[in-house]
Motif scaffolding. Structure first.
Motif, PDB file in Angstrom:
ATOM      1  N   PHE A 114       0.814  -1.219   0.000  1.00 26.36           N
ATOM      2  CA  PHE A 114       0.000   0.000   0.000  1.00 26.36           C
ATOM      3  C   PHE A 114       0.849   1.271   0.000  1.00 26.36           C
ATOM      4  O   PHE A 114       0.304   2.381  -0.057  1.00 26.36           O
ATOM      5  N   ILE A 115       2.149   1.144   0.095  1.00 27.30           N
ATOM      6  CA  ILE A 115       3.028   2.321   0.126  1.00 27.30           C
ATOM      7  C   ILE A 115       3.237   2.830  -1.299  1.00 27.30           C
ATOM      8  O   ILE A 115       3.646   2.077  -2.181  1.00 27.30           O
ATOM      9  N   SER A 116       2.989   4.103  -1.504  1.00 27.31           N
ATOM     10  CA  SER A 116       3.110   4.687  -2.840  1.00 27.31           C
ATOM     11  C   SER A 116       4.573   4.784  -3.262  1.00 27.31           C
ATOM     12  O   SER A 116       5.429   5.240  -2.501  1.00 27.31           O
ATOM     13  N   GLU A 117       4.826   4.376  -4.494  1.00 27.70           N
ATOM     14  CA  GLU A 117       6.179   4.458  -5.052  1.00 27.70           C
ATOM     15  C   GLU A 117       6.518   5.868  -5.509  1.00 27.70           C
ATOM     16  O   GLU A 117       7.669   6.160  -5.826  1.00 27.70           O
ATOM     17  N   ALA A 118       5.529   6.758  -5.522  1.00 33.20           N
ATOM     18  CA  ALA A 118       5.743   8.125  -6.013  1.00 33.20           C
ATOM     19  C   ALA A 118       6.195   9.086  -4.924  1.00 33.20           C
ATOM     20  O   ALA A 118       6.562  10.223  -5.212  1.00 33.20           O
ATOM     21  N   ILE A 119       6.162   8.648  -3.661  1.00 29.44           N
ATOM     22  CA  ILE A 119       6.497   9.526  -2.536  1.00 29.44           C
ATOM     23  C   ILE A 119       7.873   9.164  -2.002  1.00 29.44           C
ATOM     24  O   ILE A 119       8.161   7.993  -1.724  1.00 29.44           O
ATOM     25  N   ASP A 120       8.736  10.153  -1.876  1.00 31.63           N
ATOM     26  CA  ASP A 120      10.090   9.950  -1.366  1.00 31.63           C
ATOM     27  C   ASP A 120      10.019   9.436   0.075  1.00 31.63           C
ATOM     28  O   ASP A 120       9.500  10.131   0.958  1.00 31.63           O
ATOM     29  N   PRO A 121      10.527   8.226   0.352  1.00 30.28           N
ATOM     30  CA  PRO A 121      10.444   7.670   1.718  1.00 30.28           C
ATOM     31  C   PRO A 121      11.234   8.474   2.741  1.00 30.28           C
ATOM     32  O   PRO A 121      11.017   8.315   3.951  1.00 30.28           O
ATOM     33  N   ASN A 122      12.136   9.331   2.278  1.00 25.66           N
ATOM     34  CA  ASN A 122      12.910  10.161   3.195  1.00 25.66           C
ATOM     35  C   ASN A 122      12.172  11.449   3.576  1.00 25.66           C
ATOM     36  O   ASN A 122      12.676  12.240   4.368  1.00 25.66           O
ATOM     37  N   LYS A 123      10.977  11.638   2.994  1.00 30.12           N
ATOM     38  CA  LYS A 123      10.231  12.868   3.254  1.00 30.12           C
ATOM     39  C   LYS A 123       8.841  12.580   3.814  1.00 30.12           C
ATOM     40  O   LYS A 123       7.883  13.287   3.508  1.00 30.12           O
ATOM     41  N   VAL A 124       8.763  11.524   4.597  1.00 30.21           N
ATOM     42  CA  VAL A 124       7.484  11.183   5.212  1.00 30.21           C
ATOM     43  C   VAL A 124       7.651  11.072   6.721  1.00 30.21           C
ATOM     44  O   VAL A 124       8.762  10.973   7.248  1.00 30.21           O
ATOM     45  N   ILE A 125       6.537  11.100   7.404  1.00 35.30           N
ATOM     46  CA  ILE A 125       6.451  10.833   8.837  1.00 35.30           C
ATOM     47  C   ILE A 125       5.911   9.417   8.998  1.00 35.30           C
ATOM     48  O   ILE A 125       5.027   8.998   8.252  1.00 35.30           O
ATOM     49  N   TRP A 126       6.446   8.685   9.950  1.00 36.94           N
ATOM     50  CA  TRP A 126       5.945   7.328  10.175  1.00 36.94           C
ATOM     51  C   TRP A 126       4.976   7.355  11.348  1.00 36.94           C
ATOM     52  O   TRP A 126       5.348   7.666  12.478  1.00 36.94           O
ATOM     53  N   ALA A 127       3.730   7.051  11.051  1.00 34.22           N
ATOM     54  CA  ALA A 127       2.673   7.053  12.064  1.00 34.22           C
ATOM     55  C   ALA A 127       2.440   5.633  12.556  1.00 34.22           C
ATOM     56  O   ALA A 127       2.788   4.663  11.891  1.00 34.22           O
ATOM     57  N   ARG A 128       1.822   5.539  13.711  1.00 37.86           N
ATOM     58  CA  ARG A 128       1.558   4.231  14.325  1.00 37.86           C
ATOM     59  C   ARG A 128       0.145   4.203  14.866  1.00 37.86           C
ATOM     60  O   ARG A 128      -0.281   5.135  15.567  1.00 37.86           O
ATOM     61  N   THR A 129      -0.602   3.153  14.532  1.00 37.05           N
ATOM     62  CA  THR A 129      -1.907   2.948  15.149  1.00 37.05           C
ATOM     63  C   THR A 129      -1.747   2.025  16.340  1.00 37.05           C
ATOM     64  O   THR A 129      -0.784   1.262  16.426  1.00 37.05           O
ATOM     65  N   SER A 130      -2.716   2.081  17.246  1.00 37.10           N
ATOM     66  CA  SER A 130      -2.675   1.214  18.422  1.00 37.10           C
ATOM     67  C   SER A 130      -3.649   0.071  18.214  1.00 37.10           C
ATOM     68  O   SER A 130      -4.847   0.242  18.334  1.00 37.10           O
ATOM     69  N   GLY A 131      -3.135  -1.073  17.851  1.00 37.95           N
ATOM     70  CA  GLY A 131      -3.975  -2.246  17.620  1.00 37.95           C
ATOM     71  C   GLY A 131      -4.539  -2.784  18.915  1.00 37.95           C
ATOM     72  O   GLY A 131      -4.135  -2.393  20.009  1.00 37.95           O
ATOM     73  N   THR A 132      -5.485  -3.708  18.792  1.00 39.04           N
ATOM     74  CA  THR A 132      -6.145  -4.277  19.971  1.00 39.04           C
ATOM     75  C   THR A 132      -5.146  -4.864  20.950  1.00 39.04           C
ATOM     76  O   THR A 132      -5.257  -4.723  22.152  1.00 39.04           O
ATOM     77  N   THR A 133      -4.125  -5.513  20.434  1.00 37.73           N
ATOM     78  CA  THR A 133      -3.118  -6.117  21.307  1.00 37.73           C
ATOM     79  C   THR A 133      -1.864  -5.260  21.416  1.00 37.73           C
ATOM     80  O   THR A 133      -0.862  -5.665  21.976  1.00 37.73           O
ATOM     81  N   GLY A 134      -1.919  -4.033  20.871  1.00 36.00           N
ATOM     82  CA  GLY A 134      -0.789  -3.122  20.990  1.00 36.00           C
ATOM     83  C   GLY A 134       0.138  -3.149  19.805  1.00 36.00           C
ATOM     84  O   GLY A 134       1.031  -2.332  19.689  1.00 36.00           O
ATOM     85  N   GLY A 135      -0.036  -4.108  18.866  1.00 36.78           N
ATOM     86  CA  GLY A 135       0.858  -4.202  17.719  1.00 36.78           C
ATOM     87  C   GLY A 135       0.638  -3.080  16.739  1.00 36.78           C
ATOM     88  O   GLY A 135       1.531  -2.332  16.394  1.00 36.78           O
ATOM     89  N   GLY A 136      -0.602  -2.948  16.269  1.00 37.91           N
ATOM     90  CA  GLY A 136      -0.968  -1.853  15.408  1.00 37.91           C
ATOM     91  C   GLY A 136      -0.299  -1.894  14.048  1.00 37.91           C
ATOM     92  O   GLY A 136       0.208  -2.923  13.592  1.00 37.91           O
TER      93      GLY A 136
END
Length: 458
Positions: A114-136
């Motif tokens: 699902f990661i777009s190949e058009a977006i520079d990976p060095n210019k993004v923020i990495w977000a985290r969701t909180s899954g039911t068991t904490g994995g997310g």
């Protein structure tokens, strides 16, 4: 959700305050730097348009986003090819029905697709969701998308008269004090962000009075955070009479559904009506409370579908995050159930309203015959003398209702609750009632209405 480095807990409190403030500086620059003010002006300007203009804006943005997803992400490129769908044919929110609905677990297992190949990976923020068991889920977000989300949230706050200069007390899952700390202060200061973080992990019958005393010392005008935490504070105040010696102006709530008994406790303790917003890290939906206290879908932030569920009158929230090109999600099932309506013409730019947030699709218990019972938060709506509640289950047809007593609670309350539960779950369901001081939290600090291991795998 931000993980706290271990060395932080070894620092003296003064240096912990400095560390929290330093982190606050970094966070403020990321959220509110560069183009934030321009984005805030634009989202406020859009809110002043008419409904037809808003829907045209949403659908135009959606169409561009779908083409981007189909062209630049492996998953959607293959999906459109395999199913013979021309991305240009997806022009409106109703056209999305040609695509499958995404399951959260499927996205987590196949994240890289699902990661777009058009977006520079060095210019993004990495977000985290909180899954039911904490994995997310950990996924990329563009800085522009991050700031647009915060602009949308601050639009809602501005409608209620709140601005960024106001000091506030924050009750979230953030771990800001060592777990083995037994004496106050159970709070830390973010001088840059003008907020006082209160530890969620030290709220107890013995400690809450220290929280209230500190609020009375510093007198923040605004409380914000999780309903389960703020209602716990409110319940203590209602039971003991030990409350605030000044008048709050605002309470804003998010991250969890606000239940009827929680709202009652908060209103009674603080003398004001809380306002709420609904959003998530994935950015596939956003719902804001307007000054008239209606919850309305923010049509300009994401394309939100309300898909009928197997519960009569309730819909699943399914969203498309057209603000984040780094990680496109088309028709992502959030896992929440709502009842909805539409306001008449001349009701402004946002006409789709959410009547109730009725919990998560996995907040169910398994009955003796294998059927699932959901919509369980409605059980507690009539009981204003219940501070908080949770349902646990280990075997089909057997449940335990864990209750934290509120002011005025009596044996009659338990009798009426048992009757209501039997009517909802069936006479053959065994119902036990257990009185507790606090409810069980997940590893990410959330309070789930239902904790069940019957018929499911965690």
């Amino acid at each position: 959700m931000t993980l706290t480095p271990p060395f932080y807990y070894r620092l003296p409190v003064t240096l912990q305050n400095a560390a929290v403030s330093l982190y606050g500086l970094w966070r403020e620059r990321r959220r509110f730097g560069s183009d934030f003010e321009k984005k805030l002006a634009l989202v406020c300007e859009r809110a002043a348009t008419d409904h037809e203009s808003m829907i045209a804006y949403r659908d135009n943005r959606l169409a561009v986003f779908v083409r981007h997803a189909a062209k630049t992400t492996p998953y959607y490129r293959e999906l459109f090819r395999k199913n013979g769908i021309d991305p240009n044919e997806i022009r409106t929110i109703s056209d999305l029905s040609r695509l499958p609905i995404l399951d959260k677990n499927f996205v987590a297992r196949n994240r890289d697709q699902f990661i777009s190949e058009a977006i520079d990976p060095n210019k993004v923020i990495w977000a985290r969701t909180s899954g039911t068991t904490g994995g997310g889920l950990v996924f990329p977000v563009t800085l522009s998308a991050h700031q647009e989300q915060w602009a949308t949230w601050w639009r809602y706050r501005s409608w209620h008269g709140i601005d960024r200069s106001i000091w506030h007390a924050t009750f979230t899952e953030r771990s800001i004090a060592p777990a083995d700390q037994t004496k106050p202060p159970f709070w830390r200061m973010d001088y840059v962000g003008r907020q006082i973080f209160f530890s969620p992990h030290h709220i107890s019958e013995e400690n809450i009075r220290h929280y209230i005393d500190h609020l009375n010392r510093v007198k923040p005008r605004w409380l914000t955070g999780r309903p389960s935490l703020i209602s716990e504070l409110a319940s203590y105040m209602n039971r003991t009479g030990h409350g605030l010696d000044y008048q709050l102006e605002w309470i804003t709530l998010g991250a969890e559904n606000l239940l009827a008994h929680q709202r009652h406790q908060i209103q009674r303790a603080f003398g004001i009506t809380p306002v709420q917003h609904y959003g998530m890290e994935e950015g596939v939906a956003n719902i804001s409370e307007h000054p008239d206290h209606t919850l309305r879908i923010d049509e300009d932030f994401a394309a939100v579908e309300l898909v009928p569920s197997d519960m009569p009158g309730l819909c699943k929230v399914v969203g498309t995050n057209f603000s984040n090109p780094a990680f496109p999600l088309l028709r992502y099932d959030v896992g929440d159930l709502v009842s909805a309506d539409e306001l008449p013409a001349r009701s402004g730019a946002f006409r789709r309203i959410i009547r109730t947030l009725d919990g998560r699709t996995d907040d169910f218990v398994v009955l003796r015959d294998g059927r699932k019972a959901i919509g369980l938060n409605n059980l507690f709506a009539p009981f204003t003398d219940i501070a908080s509640a949770q349902i646990t289950q280990t075997e089909p047809g057997e449940v335990t209702i864990c209750l934290v007593k509120g002011s005025g609670f009596s044996s009659e309350t338990e009798t009426k609750l048992r009757q209501a539960a039997a009517a909802h779950l069936g006479a053959d369901t065994r119902i036990d009632v257990k009185y507790v001081d606090t409810l069980v939290k997940t590893s990410n600090g959330k309070v789930r209405l239902v904790i069940s291991s019957a018929g499911r795998i965690y």
